[in-house]
Structure formats: C-alpha cells, structure tokens
Design a protein around this motif. Structure first.
Motif, short mmCIF file in Angstrom:
data_model
loop_
_atom_site.label_atom_id
_atom_site.label_comp_id
_atom_site.label_asym_id
_atom_site.label_seq_id
_atom_site.Cartn_x
_atom_site.Cartn_y
_atom_site.Cartn_z
N GLY A 187 67.24 -1.43 59.23
CA GLY A 187 67.06 -0.18 59.96
C GLY A 187 65.70 -0.15 60.65
O GLY A 187 64.87 -1.04 60.50
N ARG A 188 65.48 0.93 61.39
CA ARG A 188 64.25 1.07 62.16
C ARG A 188 63.02 1.12 61.26
O ARG A 188 62.02 0.45 61.51
N LEU A 190 66.87 -3.34 71.05
CA LEU A 190 67.25 -4.60 71.70
C LEU A 190 67.74 -5.65 70.72
O LEU A 190 68.60 -6.47 71.05
N LEU A 191 67.20 -5.64 69.51
CA LEU A 191 67.57 -6.66 68.52
C LEU A 191 68.78 -6.27 67.68
O LEU A 191 69.31 -7.10 66.95
N LYS A 192 69.21 -5.01 67.77
CA LYS A 192 70.30 -4.53 66.92
C LYS A 192 71.57 -5.37 67.08
O LYS A 192 72.19 -5.76 66.10
N VAL A 239 64.31 -12.29 61.60
CA VAL A 239 63.96 -11.11 62.40
C VAL A 239 62.57 -11.29 63.01
O VAL A 239 62.34 -10.98 64.19
N ILE A 240 61.65 -11.81 62.24
CA ILE A 240 60.28 -12.03 62.75
C ILE A 240 60.31 -13.02 63.91
O ILE A 240 59.62 -12.82 64.92
N GLU A 241 61.11 -14.05 63.80
CA GLU A 241 61.22 -15.02 64.89
C GLU A 241 61.83 -14.38 66.14
O GLU A 241 61.40 -14.65 67.26
N MET A 242 62.84 -13.52 65.94
CA MET A 242 63.44 -12.83 67.08
C MET A 242 62.42 -11.92 67.76
O MET A 242 62.36 -11.85 68.99
N THR A 264 73.24 -7.83 64.18
CA THR A 264 74.58 -7.65 63.63
C THR A 264 75.42 -8.92 63.78
O THR A 264 76.26 -9.20 62.93
N LYS A 265 75.19 -9.68 64.84
CA LYS A 265 75.89 -10.96 65.00
C LYS A 265 75.55 -11.92 63.87
O LYS A 265 76.39 -12.68 63.40
N GLN A 266 74.28 -11.87 63.44
CA GLN A 266 73.84 -12.76 62.36
C GLN A 266 74.06 -12.17 60.97
O GLN A 266 73.74 -12.79 59.97
#
Length: 131
Positions: A74-75, A61-63, A39-42, A67-69
């Motif tokens: 959550g927020r 935008l990252l949701k 997540v940090i890299e994204m 979910t694909k990964q």
C-alpha cells in the motif's frame, strides 16, 4: 540464531506454535525481503527519468507492475520503505519575496534608527508598498 541442539519439535511445546507455522513465518519473511528489494529497484528505475517524483505518484505508477509480480504494498508501506532506504524526496520550501531593495529607484535613509522614543505619538510609521 542457530541452535544445533534445539529442535523445532521442542519449540512447539514451549512457545505454543506448530512446526508448520514456524516455517511459514520464515518463508513469508524471505518473500517480503525479496518483494521489498524488487520494489526498491522499480523505484530507482523510475527515478532515473524522474528524480523528483513523489511517493504518491510513484505508488500510482508502480501499482500495475507490482500487481503483475504479485506484490501487495500500500501507499503507507511504500512511504515507510522509501524512508528506510533514504529514497524520500524532501519538500521544497517556497518563500514569498516581499521586498526587493535592489531596485533602481531612490532609497531613503532610516531616520528613526537612532531616535529614542520617550512619549506617545512621537513616532508614527506607515508602509506605502503595494500588496
């Protein structure tokens, strides 16, 4: 910590959890660390193009990609993760400009600066600036 003389079977009886629970716990911890780093890299990749993007918009935008990964964050957890890694954006304080003394018109001196007020109604003050 590593205790070579202590076995997990002994911990089962003392601490009240099974060997399976012990290994599941460590597997979850390892998976959580990996997902957090992903997540940090994204976030860093998105912030290259949009350096001032806030946390809520990042989460939206990252949701889909998360979910694909198979990452469920959550927020609020995302905000905690960003704060822990120094990736939160500081809010910009906006100040209203009320006075501009650098204008081209005549500026009158302050006549009451040295005045000592010693009785009522000796000094009245008003403001003629436009709202």
């Amino acid at each position: 910590m590593n205790y070579p003389t202590l076995h997990i079977r002994q911990l089962e009886g003392w601490l009240g959890f099974s060997r399976q629970a012990y290994y599941q716990y460590w597997q979850r911890q390892a998976g959580q660390v990996n997902s957090e780093s992903d997540v940090i890299e994204m976030v860093k990749k998105l912030r290259k193009d949009h350096p001032k993007m806030g946390g809520r918009k990042l989460h939206d935008l990252l949701k889909e990609e998360m979910t694909k990964q198979g990452i469920k964050i959550g927020r609020d957890v995302l905000f905690e993760l960003l704060a822990a890694n120094g990736l939160l954006i500081r809010k910009r304080r906006r100040r209203v400009t009320t006075t501009f003394s650098g204008h081209r018109f005549r500026k009158y001196p302050n006549l009451i600066r040295t005045l000592v007020v010693d009785r009522p109604n000796q000094l009245w003050v008003s403001d003629i600036s436009a709202p």
